[in-house]
Design an enzyme around this catalytic site. Structure first.
Site, PDB file in Angstrom:
ATOM      1  N   SER A  14       0.815  -1.228   0.000  1.00 43.11           N
ATOM      2  CA  SER A  14       0.000   0.000   0.000  1.00 43.11           C
ATOM      3  C   SER A  14       0.850   1.281   0.000  1.00 43.11           C
ATOM      4  CB  SER A  14      -0.921   0.012   1.223  1.00 43.11           C
ATOM      5  OG  SER A  14      -1.605   1.248   1.259  1.00 43.11           O
ATOM      6  N   LYS A  61     -13.756  -3.758   2.088  1.00 46.25           N
ATOM      7  CA  LYS A  61     -14.591  -2.554   1.888  1.00 46.25           C
ATOM      8  C   LYS A  61     -16.080  -2.831   2.131  1.00 46.25           C
ATOM      9  CE  LYS A  61     -11.355  -0.444  -1.345  1.00 46.25           C
ATOM     10  NZ  LYS A  61     -11.122   0.117  -2.673  1.00 46.25           N
ATOM     11  N   ASP A  97     -13.174   6.426  -3.310  1.00 44.14           N
ATOM     12  CA  ASP A  97     -12.702   5.820  -4.576  1.00 44.14           C
ATOM     13  C   ASP A  97     -13.450   6.425  -5.758  1.00 44.14           C
ATOM     14  OD1 ASP A  97     -10.856   4.014  -3.527  1.00 44.14           O
ATOM     15  OD2 ASP A  97     -12.348   2.420  -3.288  1.00 44.14           O
ATOM     16  N   GLY A 117     -15.526  -5.581 -15.787  1.00 41.19           N
ATOM     17  CA  GLY A 117     -15.409  -5.965 -14.379  1.00 41.19           C
ATOM     18  C   GLY A 117     -16.662  -5.587 -13.612  1.00 41.19           C
ATOM     19  N   ALA A 118     -16.920  -6.315 -12.505  1.00 39.98           N
ATOM     20  CA  ALA A 118     -18.133  -6.046 -11.722  1.00 39.98           C
ATOM     21  C   ALA A 118     -17.853  -6.143 -10.229  1.00 39.98           C
ATOM     22  CB  ALA A 118     -19.218  -7.040 -12.119  1.00 39.98           C
ATOM     23  N   SER A 121     -14.519  -2.011  -7.295  1.00 39.85           N
ATOM     24  CA  SER A 121     -14.137  -0.774  -7.992  1.00 39.85           C
ATOM     25  C   SER A 121     -15.145  -0.476  -9.100  1.00 39.85           C
ATOM     26  CB  SER A 121     -12.709  -0.868  -8.543  1.00 39.85           C
ATOM     27  OG  SER A 121     -12.580  -1.959  -9.405  1.00 39.85           O
ATOM     28  N   GLY A 236      -4.335   3.759 -12.985  1.00 40.48           N
ATOM     29  CA  GLY A 236      -5.077   4.063 -11.752  1.00 40.48           C
ATOM     30  C   GLY A 236      -4.272   4.767 -10.669  1.00 40.48           C
TER      31      GLY A 236
HETATM   32  P1  NDP Z   1     -12.848  -7.313  -6.842  1.00 39.60           P
HETATM   33  O1  NDP Z   1     -12.161  -8.521  -6.329  1.00 39.60           O
HETATM   34  O2  NDP Z   1     -14.029  -6.788  -6.114  1.00 39.60           O
HETATM   35  O3  NDP Z   1     -13.342  -7.607  -8.381  1.00 39.60           O
HETATM   36  C1  NDP Z   1     -12.457  -8.205  -9.298  1.00 39.60           C
HETATM   37  C2  NDP Z   1     -13.100  -8.203 -10.686  1.00 39.60           C
HETATM   38  O4  NDP Z   1     -12.137  -8.767 -11.596  1.00 39.60           O
HETATM   39  C3  NDP Z   1     -14.353  -9.059 -10.805  1.00 39.60           C
HETATM   40  O5  NDP Z   1     -15.228  -8.480 -11.744  1.00 39.60           O
HETATM   41  C4  NDP Z   1     -13.794 -10.396 -11.334  1.00 39.60           C
HETATM   42  O6  NDP Z   1     -14.734 -11.177 -12.048  1.00 39.60           O
HETATM   43  C5  NDP Z   1     -12.755  -9.881 -12.296  1.00 39.60           C
HETATM   44  N1  NDP Z   1     -11.720 -10.871 -12.599  1.00 39.60           N
HETATM   45  C6  NDP Z   1     -10.862 -11.438 -11.719  1.00 39.60           C
HETATM   46  N2  NDP Z   1     -10.058 -12.309 -12.366  1.00 39.60           N
HETATM   47  C7  NDP Z   1     -10.438 -12.275 -13.679  1.00 39.60           C
HETATM   48  C8  NDP Z   1      -9.993 -12.966 -14.847  1.00 39.60           C
HETATM   49  N3  NDP Z   1      -8.993 -13.851 -14.797  1.00 39.60           N
HETATM   50  N4  NDP Z   1     -10.590 -12.676 -16.029  1.00 39.60           N
HETATM   51  C9  NDP Z   1     -11.593 -11.749 -16.104  1.00 39.60           C
HETATM   52  N5  NDP Z   1     -12.075 -11.084 -15.024  1.00 39.60           N
HETATM   53  C10 NDP Z   1     -11.491 -11.360 -13.832  1.00 39.60           C
HETATM   54  O7  NDP Z   1     -11.727  -6.197  -6.997  1.00 39.60           O
HETATM   55  P2  NDP Z   1     -11.891  -4.601  -7.086  1.00 39.60           P
HETATM   56  O8  NDP Z   1     -12.938  -4.267  -8.082  1.00 39.60           O
HETATM   57  O9  NDP Z   1     -11.998  -4.013  -5.740  1.00 39.60           O
HETATM   58  O10 NDP Z   1     -10.446  -4.208  -7.645  1.00 39.60           O
HETATM   59  C11 NDP Z   1     -10.089  -4.523  -8.987  1.00 39.60           C
HETATM   60  C12 NDP Z   1      -8.716  -3.934  -9.270  1.00 39.60           C
HETATM   61  O11 NDP Z   1      -8.789  -2.517  -9.128  1.00 39.60           O
HETATM   62  C13 NDP Z   1      -7.656  -4.413  -8.263  1.00 39.60           C
HETATM   63  O12 NDP Z   1      -6.493  -4.719  -8.988  1.00 39.60           O
HETATM   64  C14 NDP Z   1      -7.420  -3.220  -7.371  1.00 39.60           C
HETATM   65  O13 NDP Z   1      -6.087  -3.157  -6.901  1.00 39.60           O
HETATM   66  C15 NDP Z   1      -7.719  -2.061  -8.329  1.00 39.60           C
HETATM   67  N6  NDP Z   1      -8.184  -0.861  -7.625  1.00 39.60           N
HETATM   68  C16 NDP Z   1      -7.551   0.316  -7.898  1.00 39.60           C
HETATM   69  C17 NDP Z   1      -7.941   1.481  -7.275  1.00 39.60           C
HETATM   70  C18 NDP Z   1      -7.227   2.742  -7.568  1.00 39.60           C
HETATM   71  O14 NDP Z   1      -7.334   3.696  -6.789  1.00 39.60           O
HETATM   72  N7  NDP Z   1      -6.514   2.818  -8.671  1.00 39.60           N
HETATM   73  C19 NDP Z   1      -9.055   1.491  -6.293  1.00 39.60           C
HETATM   74  C20 NDP Z   1      -9.705   0.212  -6.124  1.00 39.60           C
HETATM   75  C21 NDP Z   1      -9.247  -0.920  -6.760  1.00 39.60           C
HETATM   76  P3  NDP Z   1     -15.729 -12.191 -11.260  1.00 39.60           P
HETATM   77  O15 NDP Z   1     -16.763 -11.303 -10.641  1.00 39.60           O
HETATM   78  O16 NDP Z   1     -16.306 -13.036 -12.318  1.00 39.60           O
HETATM   79  O17 NDP Z   1     -14.888 -12.923 -10.259  1.00 39.60           O
END
Ligand code: NDP
Length: 270
Positions: A14, A61, A97, A117-118, A121, A236
């Site tokens: 972090s 979160k 965020d 993505g879902a 974030s 990001g």
């Molecule tokens: P979550 O774990 O809540 O969601 C992850 C998402 O990625 C889901 O939609 C998941 O799909 C999808 N996913 C995971 N693996 C795969 C794959 N192999 N192929 C396709 N889709 C995939 O994470 P967050 O949304 O909280 O965070 C996502 C990213 O954003 C992280 O890397 C985090 O570090 C970054 N982030 C950056 C921020 C910034 O300030 N820049 C702030 C917050 C987050 P499924 O639902 O099907 O599992």
């Protein structure tokens, strides 16, 4: 002395401690900001009650939203909290965020957006985009939380990614390894050709030794896997910085330091 920290699992990477410690020091606020590695979400509330304020990162979160006594602003709609203020043994939750993301893209004038993505974030991003009157579409590999998005009038794609968009937002966790892409190359090329702007929530990671180091990284950093493939776009890192600056506004009890804080990171003279 006031005590703050960032809570997550993992947490070693972090950048929040570097940003907040620098800001507290710069503005002469007597405070400490540390990293807390918390595996069990059951301990979240007691940990938070031992601090004056905290940032929450993956995977807590959603739990943070549940354990707050009061949730303010957009966090209520996102159903996730990344910033907490502890006042008189009450936890007050916020989501910065969404504003961190919006600060990065507000100048683009986008009217349509597609989110890949879902997860957490994606929820924050979809919520703020919808509030700004932007037409949002979304594609995820599974139909996770599709009710959340449907309730906000987000158009869900299943398989076929048709249409053109002003803004493509990548918000999956794919690409943290610096190599992987969220879609097969052919599909991604076709989609990129139909999107005006590209935003990747992922940012390149690096150990940050000092705030000067962080500022150098802000001005010169390698592209993420997606941005290297697209040969354009925003990563990001600034979203991360802005969510921290909005959180600092809360920690410093609304002193209106956002613009001054922002300028500090971009070496501007005030
Ligand atoms: P979550 O774990 O809540 O969601 C992850 C998402 O990625 C889901 O939609 C998941 O799909 C999808 N996913 C995971 N693996 C795969 C794959 N192999 N192929 C396709 N889709 C995939 O994470 P967050 O949304 O909280 O965070 C996502 C990213 O954003 C992280 O890397 C985090 O570090 C970054 N982030 C950056 C921020 C910034 O300030 N820049 C702030 C917050 C987050 P499924 O639902 O099907 O599992």
């Amino acid at each position: 002395m006031r005590y703050f920290g960032v809570i997550g699992d993992p947490i070693a990477h972090s950048l929040s401690p570097a940003i907040h410690a620098f800001l507290f020091d710069h503005f002469g606020i007597e405070a400490r900001y540390e990293r807390f590695h918390l595996r069990s979400p059951d301990l979240l509330r007691s940990k938070l009650l031992s601090l004056h304020g905290a940032n929450i990162t993956l995977p807590h979160k959603g739990k943070a939203f549940e354990v707050c006594d009061e949730v303010r602003g957009i966090a209520e709609e996102i159903e996730a909290v990344n910033t907490i203020e502890c006042m008189d043994d009450r936890l007050i939750g916020w989501n910065t965020d969404a504003f961190g993301f919006w600060e990065c893209v507000r100048g683009l004038g986008a009217k349509t957006a597609l989110i890949l993505g879902a997860g957490g974030s994606a929820k924050a991003i979809a919520t703020i985009l919808c509030k700004q009157g932007i037409k949002v579409s979304l594609f995820n590999r599974s139909n996770r939380d599709c009710e959340f998005f449907a309730q906000r009038d987000v158009c869900m794609h299943e398989g076929v990614l048709e249409g053109s968009y002003d803004l493509l937002i990548h918000s999956t966790s794919v690409g943290l390894d610096g190599r992987s892409l969220p879609l097969e190359e052919e599909r991604l090329s076709s989609l990129l050709a139909r999107c005006k702007h590209v935003f990747d929530v992922i940012y390149p990671s690096r150990q940050i030794a000092s705030i000067e180091d962080f500022k150098r990284f802000l001005s010169h950093r390698p592209p993420t896997a997606l941005l290297a493939f697209a040969q354009r776009g925003m990563d990001g890192l600034e979203m991360l910085l802005y969510q921290a600056l909005f959180a600092f506004e809360i920690f410093s009890q609304g002193k209106g330091l956002f613009e001054e804080s922002r300028a500090l990171f971009y070496n501007a003279r005030l």
